[in-house]
Design an enzyme around this catalytic site. Sequence first.
Site, PDB file in Angstrom:
ATOM      1  N   ASP A   1      -2.961 -10.967  -2.473  1.00  0.00           N
ATOM      2  CA  ASP A   1      -3.356  -9.898  -1.069  1.00  0.00           C
ATOM      3  C   ASP A   1      -4.823  -9.618  -1.631  1.00  0.00           C
ATOM      4  O   ASP A   1      -4.924  -9.788  -2.455  1.00  0.00           O
ATOM      5  CB  ASP A   1      -2.207  -8.458  -0.618  1.00  0.00           C
ATOM      6  CG  ASP A   1      -3.073  -8.244   0.341  1.00  0.00           C
ATOM      7  OD1 ASP A   1      -2.091  -8.361   1.275  1.00  0.00           O
ATOM      8  OD2 ASP A   1      -4.179  -7.655   0.575  1.00  0.00           O
ATOM      9  N   HIS A  14       0.527  -1.203   0.169  1.00  0.00           N
ATOM     10  CA  HIS A  14      -0.254  -0.157  -0.216  1.00  0.00           C
ATOM     11  C   HIS A  14       0.774   1.657   0.317  1.00  0.00           C
ATOM     12  O   HIS A  14       0.335   2.288  -0.288  1.00  0.00           O
ATOM     13  CB  HIS A  14      -0.899  -0.208   1.577  1.00  0.00           C
ATOM     14  CG  HIS A  14      -1.837  -0.946   1.255  1.00  0.00           C
ATOM     15  ND1 HIS A  14      -3.065  -1.455   0.512  1.00  0.00           N
ATOM     16  CD2 HIS A  14      -2.376  -1.825   1.990  1.00  0.00           C
ATOM     17  CE1 HIS A  14      -3.628  -2.274   0.073  1.00  0.00           C
ATOM     18  NE2 HIS A  14      -3.162  -3.025   1.288  1.00  0.00           N
ATOM     19  N   ASP A  22      -4.224 -12.822   3.553  1.00  0.00           N
ATOM     20  CA  ASP A  22      -6.190 -12.440   3.808  1.00  0.00           C
ATOM     21  C   ASP A  22      -7.262 -12.632   2.923  1.00  0.00           C
ATOM     22  O   ASP A  22      -7.714 -12.450   3.537  1.00  0.00           O
ATOM     23  CB  ASP A  22      -6.265 -11.256   4.672  1.00  0.00           C
ATOM     24  CG  ASP A  22      -5.069 -10.798   3.730  1.00  0.00           C
ATOM     25  OD1 ASP A  22      -4.782 -10.989   2.546  1.00  0.00           O
ATOM     26  OD2 ASP A  22      -5.243  -8.817   3.758  1.00  0.00           O
ATOM     27  N   HIS A  55      -6.450  -6.698  -0.045  1.00  0.00           N
ATOM     28  CA  HIS A  55      -7.147  -5.911  -0.474  1.00  0.00           C
ATOM     29  C   HIS A  55      -5.552  -5.362  -1.841  1.00  0.00           C
ATOM     30  O   HIS A  55      -4.584  -5.834  -2.394  1.00  0.00           O
ATOM     31  CB  HIS A  55      -6.355  -5.058   0.392  1.00  0.00           C
ATOM     32  CG  HIS A  55      -7.134  -5.373   1.997  1.00  0.00           C
ATOM     33  ND1 HIS A  55      -6.244  -6.509   2.609  1.00  0.00           N
ATOM     34  CD2 HIS A  55      -8.158  -5.040   2.471  1.00  0.00           C
ATOM     35  CE1 HIS A  55      -7.107  -6.658   3.613  1.00  0.00           C
ATOM     36  NE2 HIS A  55      -8.507  -5.789   3.399  1.00  0.00           N
TER      37      HIS A  55
END
Length: 342
Positions: A195, A159, A284, A197
Amino acid sequence: MRTVYSPLHARHDGGMELHRGELVPCFEMPVRVEYILAAVLAAGLPIMAPRDFGLAPILRVHDADFIAFLQTAFAQWKAVGKDGFMLPSGFAARSMRQDHIPTGINGKLGYYAYDAGTPIVEGTWDAAFAGAQSALTAAALVAEGAPAAYALCRPPGHHAGYATYGGYCFLNNGAIAAQFLRDQGRARVAVLDVDYHHGNGTQDIFWERADVLTVSVHGTPESEYPFFRGYADERGAGAGLGFNHNFPLPRGTAWDQYRATLEEAIAAVRAFAPEALVVSLGVDTYENDPISAFKLKEAHYPLMGAAIAGLGLPTVFVQEGGYAVAEIGRNVAGVLTGFEGH
Protein backbone atom coordinates in the site's frame (compact mmCIF):
# COMPACT_ATOMS: atom_id res chain seq x y z
CA MET A 1 -7.55 -18.02 -7.03
CA ARG A 2 -10.79 -17.54 -5.14
CA THR A 3 -12.04 -14.10 -4.08
CA VAL A 4 -13.77 -13.92 -0.69
CA TYR A 5 -16.36 -11.15 -0.55
CA SER A 6 -19.19 -10.02 1.74
CA PRO A 7 -21.82 -7.44 0.74
CA LEU A 8 -21.91 -6.35 4.38
CA HIS A 9 -19.00 -4.02 3.60
CA ALA A 10 -21.60 -1.55 2.31
CA ARG A 11 -22.93 -0.97 5.84
CA HIS A 12 -19.86 1.19 6.48
CA ASP A 13 -20.99 4.21 4.51
CA GLY A 14 -21.38 7.93 5.05
CA GLY A 15 -19.61 10.44 7.18
CA MET A 16 -16.84 12.91 6.55
CA GLU A 17 -13.11 12.84 7.18
CA LEU A 18 -10.60 15.50 8.15
CA HIS A 19 -8.05 15.29 5.32
CA ARG A 20 -5.01 17.58 5.52
CA GLY A 21 -7.00 20.24 7.34
CA GLU A 22 -10.25 20.05 5.38
CA LEU A 23 -13.48 18.23 6.25
CA VAL A 24 -14.36 16.31 3.09
CA PRO A 25 -16.46 13.27 2.03
CA CYS A 26 -14.60 10.03 2.69
CA PHE A 27 -12.27 8.81 -0.03
CA GLU A 28 -12.83 5.28 1.31
CA MET A 29 -16.29 4.49 -0.07
CA PRO A 30 -18.38 1.39 -0.85
CA VAL A 31 -18.19 1.81 -4.62
CA ARG A 32 -14.49 0.89 -4.46
CA VAL A 33 -15.48 -2.71 -3.82
CA GLU A 34 -18.01 -2.80 -6.63
CA TYR A 35 -15.34 -1.84 -9.17
CA ILE A 36 -12.96 -4.47 -7.78
CA LEU A 37 -15.66 -7.13 -7.76
CA ALA A 38 -16.54 -6.45 -11.39
CA ALA A 39 -12.88 -6.64 -12.41
CA VAL A 40 -12.09 -9.90 -10.64
CA LEU A 41 -15.24 -11.48 -12.08
CA ALA A 42 -14.20 -10.33 -15.53
CA ALA A 43 -10.78 -11.88 -14.91
CA GLY A 44 -12.43 -15.21 -14.16
CA LEU A 45 -11.65 -15.35 -10.45
CA PRO A 46 -14.48 -17.19 -8.65
CA ILE A 47 -16.30 -15.44 -5.80
CA MET A 48 -17.27 -17.01 -2.49
CA ALA A 49 -18.85 -15.80 0.75
CA PRO A 50 -16.81 -15.78 3.96
CA ARG A 51 -17.15 -18.40 6.66
CA ASP A 52 -17.86 -17.25 10.22
CA PHE A 53 -14.88 -17.76 12.52
CA GLY A 54 -16.32 -15.59 15.28
CA LEU A 55 -14.38 -13.22 17.51
CA ALA A 56 -11.68 -15.58 18.77
CA PRO A 57 -9.21 -15.11 15.86
CA ILE A 58 -9.71 -11.33 16.01
CA LEU A 59 -8.84 -11.33 19.71
CA ARG A 60 -5.57 -13.08 18.88
CA VAL A 61 -4.22 -9.75 17.57
CA HIS A 62 -6.50 -7.07 19.10
CA ASP A 63 -7.16 -5.93 22.67
CA ALA A 64 -10.47 -7.17 24.09
CA ASP A 65 -11.48 -3.75 25.48
CA PHE A 66 -10.77 -2.16 22.10
CA ILE A 67 -12.97 -4.72 20.35
CA ALA A 68 -15.76 -4.15 22.88
CA PHE A 69 -15.50 -0.43 22.15
CA LEU A 70 -15.85 -0.97 18.39
CA GLN A 71 -18.85 -3.24 18.92
CA THR A 72 -20.72 -0.74 21.09
CA ALA A 73 -19.41 2.69 20.02
CA PHE A 74 -22.35 3.73 17.88
CA ALA A 75 -24.88 2.61 20.48
CA GLN A 76 -23.05 4.73 23.06
CA TRP A 77 -23.11 7.65 20.60
CA LYS A 78 -26.87 7.34 20.17
CA ALA A 79 -27.35 6.99 23.92
CA VAL A 80 -26.12 10.58 24.38
CA GLY A 81 -28.54 11.84 21.72
CA LYS A 82 -26.27 11.85 18.70
CA ASP A 83 -26.55 10.23 15.28
CA GLY A 84 -24.85 10.31 11.90
CA PHE A 85 -21.12 9.75 12.01
CA MET A 86 -18.59 9.79 14.85
CA LEU A 87 -15.23 11.58 14.89
CA PRO A 88 -13.03 12.28 17.94
CA SER A 89 -12.54 15.79 19.24
CA GLY A 90 -9.43 15.15 21.33
CA PHE A 91 -6.61 12.60 21.52
CA ALA A 92 -4.48 10.89 24.16
CA ALA A 93 -1.30 12.43 22.74
CA ARG A 94 2.16 12.76 24.36
CA SER A 95 1.62 14.58 27.67
CA MET A 96 -1.94 13.31 28.08
CA ARG A 97 -2.70 10.32 30.31
CA GLN A 98 -2.88 6.99 28.48
CA ASP A 99 -3.34 4.75 31.51
CA HIS A 100 -7.04 5.56 31.99
CA ILE A 101 -9.87 4.93 29.51
CA PRO A 102 -12.60 7.58 29.85
CA THR A 103 -16.13 6.32 30.47
CA GLY A 104 -17.77 8.87 28.13
CA ILE A 105 -18.00 8.12 24.42
CA ASN A 106 -16.19 11.31 23.32
CA GLY A 107 -13.22 10.46 25.52
CA LYS A 108 -13.22 6.85 24.32
CA LEU A 109 -13.11 8.00 20.70
CA GLY A 110 -9.99 10.04 21.35
CA TYR A 111 -8.42 7.26 23.39
CA TYR A 112 -8.70 4.59 20.70
CA ALA A 113 -8.47 6.73 17.53
CA TYR A 114 -5.35 8.50 16.35
CA ASP A 115 -6.86 10.61 13.56
CA ALA A 116 -10.08 12.41 12.66
CA GLY A 117 -10.25 10.79 9.25
CA THR A 118 -11.89 7.50 10.21
CA PRO A 119 -15.59 8.01 10.95
CA ILE A 120 -17.66 5.36 12.69
CA VAL A 121 -21.25 4.95 11.49
CA GLU A 122 -24.03 2.61 12.54
CA GLY A 123 -22.91 -0.24 10.28
CA THR A 124 -19.15 0.06 10.82
CA TRP A 125 -18.79 -2.95 13.12
CA ASP A 126 -20.84 -5.18 10.80
CA ALA A 127 -18.63 -4.25 7.84
CA ALA A 128 -15.35 -4.56 9.74
CA PHE A 129 -16.32 -7.93 11.23
CA ALA A 130 -17.32 -9.24 7.78
CA GLY A 131 -14.02 -8.02 6.37
CA ALA A 132 -12.10 -9.89 9.07
CA GLN A 133 -14.09 -13.04 8.32
CA SER A 134 -13.21 -12.63 4.64
CA ALA A 135 -9.51 -12.43 5.51
CA LEU A 136 -9.81 -15.46 7.78
CA THR A 137 -11.59 -17.43 5.07
CA ALA A 138 -8.88 -16.62 2.53
CA ALA A 139 -6.24 -17.66 5.08
CA ALA A 140 -8.14 -20.89 5.76
CA LEU A 141 -8.23 -21.70 2.04
CA VAL A 142 -4.45 -21.33 1.89
CA ALA A 143 -3.98 -23.30 5.12
CA GLU A 144 -6.06 -26.06 3.53
CA GLY A 145 -3.80 -26.23 0.50
CA ALA A 146 -4.85 -23.53 -1.98
CA PRO A 147 -1.78 -21.83 -3.49
CA ALA A 148 -3.39 -18.40 -3.11
CA ALA A 149 -6.62 -16.63 -2.15
CA TYR A 150 -7.83 -13.02 -2.20
CA ALA A 151 -9.85 -11.34 0.56
CA LEU A 152 -11.81 -8.39 -0.82
CA CYS A 153 -11.96 -6.61 2.53
CA ARG A 154 -13.57 -3.28 3.22
CA PRO A 155 -12.94 -1.28 5.32
CA PRO A 156 -9.20 -1.82 4.97
CA GLY A 157 -7.08 -2.89 7.94
CA HIS A 158 -3.34 -2.27 7.95
CA HIS A 159 -3.48 0.97 9.99
CA ALA A 160 -5.41 -0.69 12.85
CA GLY A 161 -3.09 -1.52 15.74
CA TYR A 162 -3.45 -3.75 18.76
CA ALA A 163 -5.77 -1.23 20.45
CA THR A 164 -6.03 1.69 18.02
CA TYR A 165 -7.88 2.59 14.85
CA GLY A 166 -7.26 5.15 12.11
CA GLY A 167 -6.47 5.51 8.43
CA TYR A 168 -9.93 4.13 7.52
CA CYS A 169 -9.02 0.91 9.40
CA PHE A 170 -10.73 -0.73 12.40
CA LEU A 171 -9.63 -4.39 12.39
CA ASN A 172 -6.26 -5.41 10.99
CA ASN A 173 -7.33 -7.98 8.41
CA GLY A 174 -3.79 -8.79 7.29
CA ALA A 175 -2.54 -9.33 10.83
CA ILE A 176 -5.59 -11.47 11.65
CA ALA A 177 -4.85 -13.61 8.57
CA ALA A 178 -1.15 -13.91 9.46
CA GLN A 179 -1.92 -14.97 13.03
CA PHE A 180 -4.46 -17.49 11.78
CA LEU A 181 -1.80 -19.06 9.54
CA ARG A 182 0.52 -19.24 12.54
CA ASP A 183 -2.21 -20.90 14.58
CA GLN A 184 -2.74 -23.40 11.77
CA GLY A 185 0.86 -24.54 12.11
CA ARG A 186 2.87 -22.27 9.81
CA ALA A 187 6.03 -21.68 11.86
CA ARG A 188 6.96 -18.42 10.13
CA VAL A 189 4.68 -16.04 8.25
CA ALA A 190 5.64 -12.86 6.39
CA VAL A 191 3.45 -9.82 5.76
CA LEU A 192 4.41 -7.77 2.69
CA ASP A 193 2.62 -4.41 2.56
CA VAL A 194 2.58 -2.68 -0.84
CA ASP A 195 0.00 0.00 0.00
CA TYR A 196 1.13 3.60 -0.55
CA HIS A 197 0.79 4.27 3.17
CA HIS A 198 2.89 2.56 5.83
CA GLY A 199 1.27 -0.42 7.55
CA ASN A 200 1.78 1.02 11.03
CA GLY A 201 -0.91 -1.12 12.63
CA THR A 202 0.62 -4.37 11.39
CA GLN A 203 4.03 -3.19 12.57
CA ASP A 204 2.57 -2.41 15.99
CA ILE A 205 0.96 -5.82 16.38
CA PHE A 206 4.08 -7.83 15.50
CA TRP A 207 6.72 -5.36 16.77
CA GLU A 208 8.19 -7.70 19.39
CA ARG A 209 7.77 -10.99 17.53
CA ALA A 210 10.25 -13.03 15.52
CA ASP A 211 7.73 -15.47 14.03
CA VAL A 212 5.97 -12.91 11.82
CA LEU A 213 8.11 -10.74 9.55
CA THR A 214 6.64 -7.36 8.59
CA VAL A 215 7.86 -5.58 5.44
CA SER A 216 6.38 -2.36 4.07
CA VAL A 217 7.13 -0.34 0.90
CA HIS A 218 5.45 3.05 1.17
CA GLY A 219 5.54 6.82 0.83
CA THR A 220 7.93 8.55 3.21
CA PRO A 221 6.35 9.52 6.54
CA GLU A 222 8.23 12.82 6.28
CA SER A 223 5.25 13.99 4.24
CA GLU A 224 2.81 11.07 3.98
CA TYR A 225 0.26 9.49 6.31
CA PRO A 226 0.61 8.10 9.00
CA PHE A 227 3.49 10.61 9.46
CA PHE A 228 4.84 9.19 12.74
CA ARG A 229 5.68 5.62 11.71
CA GLY A 230 7.36 4.01 8.74
CA TYR A 231 10.97 5.17 8.93
CA ALA A 232 13.74 2.82 7.82
CA ASP A 233 15.32 2.69 11.29
CA GLU A 234 12.21 1.03 12.79
CA ARG A 235 13.40 -2.59 13.01
CA GLY A 236 11.32 -4.11 15.82
CA ALA A 237 12.14 -4.58 19.50
CA GLY A 238 12.96 -7.39 21.92
CA ALA A 239 12.55 -10.76 20.24
CA GLY A 240 11.27 -8.89 17.17
CA LEU A 241 14.40 -6.82 16.60
CA GLY A 242 15.40 -7.21 12.98
CA PHE A 243 12.05 -8.67 11.93
CA ASN A 244 10.50 -5.40 10.74
CA HIS A 245 11.67 -3.75 7.52
CA ASN A 246 10.48 -0.40 6.18
CA PHE A 247 11.27 0.93 2.72
CA PRO A 248 10.07 4.56 2.57
CA LEU A 249 10.16 6.23 -0.85
CA PRO A 250 9.78 9.89 -1.89
CA ARG A 251 6.78 11.51 -3.53
CA GLY A 252 6.89 11.08 -7.28
CA THR A 253 8.45 7.60 -7.19
CA ALA A 254 7.95 5.88 -10.56
CA TRP A 255 8.13 2.22 -11.54
CA ASP A 256 11.88 1.81 -11.98
CA GLN A 257 12.68 2.99 -8.47
CA TYR A 258 9.65 1.23 -7.04
CA ARG A 259 10.53 -2.06 -8.73
CA ALA A 260 14.09 -1.97 -7.38
CA THR A 261 12.78 -1.32 -3.86
CA LEU A 262 10.13 -4.02 -4.17
CA GLU A 263 12.90 -6.44 -5.11
CA GLU A 264 14.73 -5.47 -1.89
CA ALA A 265 11.57 -6.07 0.10
CA ILE A 266 11.02 -9.43 -1.58
CA ALA A 267 14.64 -10.36 -0.83
CA ALA A 268 13.99 -9.62 2.86
CA VAL A 269 10.97 -11.93 2.76
CA ARG A 270 12.96 -14.65 1.01
CA ALA A 271 15.77 -14.44 3.59
CA PHE A 272 13.23 -15.00 6.37
CA ALA A 273 12.17 -18.27 4.70
CA PRO A 274 8.48 -18.07 5.66
CA GLU A 275 6.01 -20.89 5.17
CA ALA A 276 3.25 -18.51 4.05
CA LEU A 277 2.85 -14.93 2.88
CA VAL A 278 0.18 -12.30 3.50
CA VAL A 279 0.15 -9.39 1.03
CA SER A 280 -1.50 -6.17 2.20
CA LEU A 281 -2.60 -5.12 -1.27
CA GLY A 282 -3.11 -1.41 -1.69
CA VAL A 283 -3.13 0.03 -5.22
CA ASP A 284 -3.02 3.66 -4.12
CA THR A 285 0.50 3.67 -5.62
CA TYR A 286 -1.31 4.39 -8.90
CA GLU A 287 -0.37 7.66 -10.63
CA ASN A 288 -3.90 9.14 -10.47
CA ASP A 289 -4.72 8.24 -6.88
CA PRO A 290 -6.24 11.36 -5.24
CA ILE A 291 -4.51 11.00 -1.84
CA SER A 292 -1.15 9.51 -2.86
CA ALA A 293 1.88 10.60 -4.87
CA PHE A 294 3.60 7.66 -6.59
CA LYS A 295 3.56 7.32 -10.38
CA LEU A 296 2.84 3.66 -11.07
CA LYS A 297 0.81 2.97 -14.20
CA GLU A 298 -1.81 0.32 -14.91
CA ALA A 299 0.70 -1.82 -16.80
CA HIS A 300 2.91 -2.14 -13.72
CA TYR A 301 0.44 -4.02 -11.49
CA PRO A 302 0.72 -7.37 -13.31
CA LEU A 303 4.51 -6.99 -13.00
CA MET A 304 4.10 -6.47 -9.25
CA GLY A 305 1.98 -9.61 -9.00
CA ALA A 306 4.54 -11.63 -10.97
CA ALA A 307 7.37 -10.39 -8.74
CA ILE A 308 5.49 -11.50 -5.62
CA ALA A 309 4.70 -14.85 -7.21
CA GLY A 310 8.44 -15.37 -7.67
CA LEU A 311 8.66 -16.10 -3.95
CA GLY A 312 6.80 -19.36 -4.57
CA LEU A 313 4.86 -19.10 -1.32
CA PRO A 314 1.27 -19.92 -0.35
CA THR A 315 -0.16 -16.40 -0.45
CA VAL A 316 -3.13 -14.57 1.03
CA PHE A 317 -3.93 -11.23 -0.61
CA VAL A 318 -5.87 -8.83 1.62
CA GLN A 319 -7.34 -5.66 0.15
CA GLU A 320 -6.14 -2.35 1.58
CA GLY A 321 -6.19 1.06 -0.11
CA GLY A 322 -6.71 2.46 -3.60
CA TYR A 323 -8.85 5.55 -4.12
CA ALA A 324 -8.74 6.17 -7.88
CA VAL A 325 -12.13 4.50 -8.04
CA ALA A 326 -12.54 4.07 -11.80
CA GLU A 327 -9.19 2.28 -12.11
CA ILE A 328 -9.02 0.40 -8.79
CA GLY A 329 -10.59 -2.78 -10.12
CA ARG A 330 -8.26 -3.10 -13.11
CA ASN A 331 -5.22 -2.46 -10.93
CA VAL A 332 -6.21 -5.03 -8.30
CA ALA A 333 -7.05 -7.60 -10.98
CA GLY A 334 -3.74 -6.81 -12.62
CA VAL A 335 -1.81 -7.83 -9.50
CA LEU A 336 -3.84 -11.00 -9.01
CA THR A 337 -3.67 -12.15 -12.64
CA GLY A 338 0.03 -11.24 -12.82
CA PHE A 339 0.57 -13.44 -9.76
CA GLU A 340 -1.43 -16.32 -11.23
CA GLY A 341 0.21 -16.07 -14.64
CA HIS A 342 3.78 -16.09 -13.37
